[in-house]
Design an enzyme around this catalytic site. Structure first.
Site, PDB file in Angstrom:
ATOM      1  N   CYS A 136      12.850 -38.038  21.228  1.00  0.00           N
ATOM      2  CA  CYS A 136      12.062 -38.713  22.275  1.00  0.00           C
ATOM      3  C   CYS A 136      12.888 -39.721  23.053  1.00  0.00           C
ATOM      4  O   CYS A 136      12.516 -40.121  24.143  1.00  0.00           O
ATOM      5  CB  CYS A 136      10.856 -39.419  21.662  1.00  0.00           C
TER       6      CYS A 136
ATOM      7  N   LYS B 282      10.227 -68.492  21.751  1.00  0.00           N
ATOM      8  CA  LYS B 282       9.911 -68.579  20.326  1.00  0.00           C
ATOM      9  C   LYS B 282       9.798 -70.017  19.840  1.00  0.00           C
ATOM     10  O   LYS B 282       9.791 -70.274  18.641  1.00  0.00           O
ATOM     11  CB  LYS B 282      10.932 -67.792  19.519  1.00  0.00           C
TER      12      LYS B 282
ATOM     13  N   PRO C 204       9.470 -63.590  13.638  1.00  0.00           N
ATOM     14  CA  PRO C 204       8.238 -63.616  14.419  1.00  0.00           C
ATOM     15  C   PRO C 204       8.514 -63.149  15.843  1.00  0.00           C
ATOM     16  O   PRO C 204       9.523 -63.502  16.432  1.00  0.00           O
ATOM     17  CB  PRO C 204       7.841 -65.092  14.412  1.00  0.00           C
ATOM     18  N   GLU C 205       7.611 -62.379  16.385  1.00  0.00           N
ATOM     19  CA  GLU C 205       7.741 -61.904  17.750  1.00  0.00           C
ATOM     20  C   GLU C 205       7.079 -62.916  18.683  1.00  0.00           C
ATOM     21  O   GLU C 205       6.256 -63.721  18.253  1.00  0.00           O
ATOM     22  CB  GLU C 205       7.030 -60.566  17.895  1.00  0.00           C
TER      23      GLU C 205
ATOM     24  N   CYS D 292      13.690 -42.422  17.655  1.00  0.00           N
ATOM     25  CA  CYS D 292      13.548 -40.974  17.533  1.00  0.00           C
ATOM     26  C   CYS D 292      14.606 -40.334  18.407  1.00  0.00           C
ATOM     27  O   CYS D 292      14.594 -40.502  19.622  1.00  0.00           O
ATOM     28  CB  CYS D 292      12.166 -40.516  17.992  1.00  0.00           C
TER      29      CYS D 292
ATOM     30  N   CYS E  94       8.643 -38.304  13.427  1.00  0.00           N
ATOM     31  CA  CYS E  94       8.175 -38.974  14.644  1.00  0.00           C
ATOM     32  C   CYS E  94       6.710 -38.607  14.859  1.00  0.00           C
ATOM     33  O   CYS E  94       6.323 -37.449  14.726  1.00  0.00           O
ATOM     34  CB  CYS E  94       9.017 -38.489  15.828  1.00  0.00           C
TER      35      CYS E  94
ATOM     36  N   CYS F 171       6.838 -36.090  18.023  1.00  0.00           N
ATOM     37  CA  CYS F 171       7.507 -34.777  18.060  1.00  0.00           C
ATOM     38  C   CYS F 171       7.901 -34.249  16.676  1.00  0.00           C
ATOM     39  O   CYS F 171       8.355 -33.117  16.557  1.00  0.00           O
ATOM     40  CB  CYS F 171       8.749 -34.842  18.958  1.00  0.00           C
TER      41      CYS F 171
HETATM   42 ZN   LIG Z   1      10.029 -38.022  18.721  1.00  0.00          ZN
END
Ligand SMILES: [Zn+2]
Length: 278
Positions: A271, A55, A2-3, A268, A246, A249
């Site tokens: 990026c 958390k 969980p975030e 990526c 991506c 890109c």
């Molecule tokens: Zn990218």
């Protein structure tokens, strides 16, 4: 895992529907919790608040008693109207807090304990938490100072370290670094203050944006609310998209396990082609 935003949202929803109400039923699968609850019954106390600290999800009851839970990897809190059918098997229930109106059910929660407010103040895990990204008094400079303290660690691991900043889990780790354009394996020391500041700003924006309810039903009327909010079909930039192009890109998204718990990182390479010293 969980975030922070998931836990924050769970706490907010539990708070909305349960605070100010009297506990009518309390159960737990933890002998240590039950021992305290036998001496100091939870039933009959008023739920003063439900809140998140990093958390940790905390129920504060009247008469100086706090239920601390930590969801770790698989735990979740659900809320149901009183008497509604649960969406998970009863055998997964670890903690149950009901009022006349609603039940909060902690499923597969591995950590639960009953504490006084003073115990909580002294609690080592909570004391050691870094600034809370979802907190009202978030201290950006303190977060950056703590990131600098972990200079040798890859920035992806630094973001998961709750002693640096509280709130980022594995999904947001990859997403935040993509949005900040930073190579996840770059050691923190190779990044400028401007890079670190950008990462913190993006992390706070992303977590905060996710705290706002989206299309999910948050009403008790249907009981269809769970803390499982990060739907893989939602438009994540890189997380869980290894080998796919991506969205920005077209380069194939890479994935690699890293860090103490071998958590998967997605990125990526075009990026996020920032500095890397390792
Ligand atoms: Zn990218």
């Amino acid at each position: 895992m969980p975030e922070g935003d998931t836990i924050f949202r769970a706490a907010k929803t539990l708070h909305t529907y349960m605070s100010g109400h009297v506990v009518t039923r309390f159960e737990s699968m933890y002998p240590s919790v039950n021992r305290v609850a036998e001496q100091q019954p939870i039933v009959g106390r008023t739920i003063e608040s439900v809140s998140a600290r990093g958390k940790h999800l905390l129920f504060t009851f009247s008469g100086d008693l706090v239920l601390r839970t930590h969801l770790r990897m698989n735990g979740s809190w659900h809320i149901y109207p009183a008497g509604a059918r649960w969406h998970r098997p009863a055998r997964d229930m670890r903690v149950l807090v009901c009022t006349a109106r609603a039940c909060g059910v902690g499923f597969n929660i591995p950590v639960a304990e009953l504490l006084t407010a003073a115990d909580l103040q002294r609690h080592a895990q909570i004391r050691s938490l870094g600034p809370d990204l979802l907190g009202d008094s978030f201290d950006q400079e303190e977060a950056i100072r703590r990131m600098r303290d972990r200079a040798a660690d890859p920035i992806a691991d630094v973001l998961l370290n709750q002693r640096v900043m509280a709130g980022i889990g594995n999904v947001f780790k990859s997403e935040v670094l993509f949005l900040a354009g930073v190579d996840p394996f770059a050691p923190a020391t190779s990044l400028t203050d401007a890079d670190l500041r950008r990462i913190v700003v993006v992390a706070r924006e992303q977590l905060t944006a996710n705290v706002l309810p989206r299309s999910r039903t948050l009403t008790l009327a249907t009981g269809r609310w769970t803390t499982r909010s990060l739907n893989p079909n939602e438009n994540l930039w890189v997380y869980s998209r290894g080998g796919r192009p991506c969205r920005r890109c077209g380069t194939a998204i890479q994935s690699r396990k890293s860090g103490p718990d071998a958590r998967v990182t997605y990125w990526c390479p075009s990026c996020q082609a920032g500095p890397r010293n390792s």
